[in-house]
Design a protein around this motif. Structure first.
Motif, mmCIF file in Angstrom:
data_model
loop_
_atom_site.group_PDB
_atom_site.id
_atom_site.type_symbol
_atom_site.label_atom_id
_atom_site.label_comp_id
_atom_site.label_asym_id
_atom_site.label_seq_id
_atom_site.Cartn_x
_atom_site.Cartn_y
_atom_site.Cartn_z
ATOM 1 N N GLN A 144 26.729 50.474 22.096
ATOM 2 C CA GLN A 144 27.014 50.365 23.527
ATOM 3 C C GLN A 144 27.997 51.461 23.741
ATOM 4 O OE1 GLN A 144 27.646 46.883 25.371
ATOM 5 N NE2 GLN A 144 25.786 46.787 24.563
ATOM 6 N N TRP A 145 28.631 52.356 22.943
ATOM 7 C CA TRP A 145 29.546 53.351 23.125
ATOM 8 C C TRP A 145 29.110 54.212 22.329
ATOM 9 C CZ3 TRP A 145 31.756 52.025 27.478
ATOM 10 C CH2 TRP A 145 32.051 50.651 27.796
ATOM 11 N N ASP A 156 33.943 58.582 25.189
ATOM 12 C CA ASP A 156 33.053 58.052 26.236
ATOM 13 C C ASP A 156 33.381 58.400 27.777
ATOM 14 O OD1 ASP A 156 31.235 55.954 24.832
ATOM 15 O OD2 ASP A 156 32.930 55.375 24.165
ATOM 16 N N ALA A 181 22.953 53.684 31.167
ATOM 17 C CA ALA A 181 23.509 52.264 30.799
ATOM 18 C C ALA A 181 24.769 52.567 30.561
ATOM 19 C CB ALA A 181 22.736 51.506 29.910
ATOM 20 N N LEU A 182 24.995 53.619 29.700
ATOM 21 C CA LEU A 182 26.567 54.034 29.035
ATOM 22 C C LEU A 182 27.427 54.006 30.346
ATOM 23 C CD1 LEU A 182 28.668 54.704 26.967
ATOM 24 C CD2 LEU A 182 27.664 57.082 27.018
ATOM 25 N N SER A 184 27.046 53.075 33.449
ATOM 26 C CA SER A 184 27.313 51.946 34.278
ATOM 27 C C SER A 184 28.405 51.393 33.384
ATOM 28 C CB SER A 184 25.986 51.320 34.427
ATOM 29 O OG SER A 184 25.226 51.875 35.072
ATOM 30 N N ARG A 185 28.303 51.410 32.163
ATOM 31 C CA ARG A 185 29.315 50.467 31.429
ATOM 32 C C ARG A 185 30.708 51.080 31.620
ATOM 33 N NH1 ARG A 185 26.312 50.982 26.715
ATOM 34 N NH2 ARG A 185 24.596 49.833 27.231
ATOM 35 N N SER A 188 32.184 50.105 34.952
ATOM 36 C CA SER A 188 32.720 48.597 35.001
ATOM 37 C C SER A 188 34.039 48.535 34.377
ATOM 38 C CB SER A 188 31.530 47.935 34.271
ATOM 39 O OG SER A 188 30.363 48.051 34.720
#
Ligand SMILES: N[C@@H](CCC(=O)N[C@@H](CS)C(=O)NCC(=O)O)C(=O)O
Length: 208
Positions: A144-145, A156, A181-182, A184-185, A188
């Motif tokens: 995820q990171w 990040d 995707a990173l 976008s994460r 958010s």
């Protein structure tokens, strides 16, 4: 706390983004870079390199976007953002080095060409950017990171601004879904602040 900044600077955005994500009270002071405000004696006292960002806190000045994030994480004991253990800290440092190296000399430099007319070789620079994004894309498989499996870190935050603006330097991110995707994460996360977009490179209005 004051952050000396410039709206089109990804280095400055990175510092502002972290201040906001970490919910640290601050005031942003925009310098007029085109008129050379960053090279005047009073600013050179804050940063001998005459660059933004600079953080002013309790009478001291911290220059450099990465140093600012480290300073804030240490000052407020934000161990999720900047781990204290040897391995966690080393993982984050590795990505800060990538941010100051291939990210700065790849995607960030590509944007300097389209936005400010920098005299650099676009072919060499965009190839460097794609090499970086290809490597990061593979690193992110199943993650995820960048530096931690569990939560975002300043690694990040360091990656975000110039990676998100890579299309402005004609670097297409469509082949890198994990990178997208990173990004976008990060967008958010509570407290996210946008980095103003410029209509250049792949973001230039299409002529039809
Ligand atoms: N290593 C520095 C780089 C800062 C930097 O390159 N700032 C640019 C704006 S993006 C700047 O102030 N350029 C003006 C100059 O170098 O004269 C950081 O991470 O903060």
């Amino acid at each position: 706390m004051k952050l000396y900044s410039f709206p089109l600077s990804g280095h400055a955005h990175r510092a502002e983004l972290f201040l906001s994500l970490a919910k640290i009270d601050h005031e942003v002071v925009h310098l007029d870079l085109p008129s050379g405000a960053h090279k005047r004696p009073e600013f050179l006292k804050k940063n001998i390199f005459g660059q933004v960002p600079v953080l002013e806190d309790e009478g001291i000045h911290i220059a450099d976007s990465h140093a600012i994030m480290v300073y804030l994480a240490k000052k407020y004991d934000l161990r999720d953002w900047y781990p204290d253990d040897a391995r966690g800290a080393a993982e984050v440092q590795r990505w800060l080095a990538i941010s100051a190296g291939p990210l700065a000399y790849g995607p960030a430099a590509a944007r300097l060409i389209t936005l400010f007319g920098a005299k650099l070789d676009p072919e060499v620079i965009t190839a460097r950017a794609h090499k970086l994004f290809g490597t990061v894309e593979a690193h992110l498989v199943g993650r995820q990171w960048l530096a931690s499996d569990a939560h975002p870190t300043i690694a990040d935050v360091a990656f975000y601004s110039y990676a998100h603006h890579a299309p402005e330097g004609n670097v297409d991110l469509s082949a890198y879904p994990n990178v997208q995707a990173l990004l976008s994460r990060i967008e958010s996360l509570p407290g996210f602040v946008e980095f103003v977009e410029s209509p250049v490179g792949l973001r230039a209005p299409s002529v039809s």
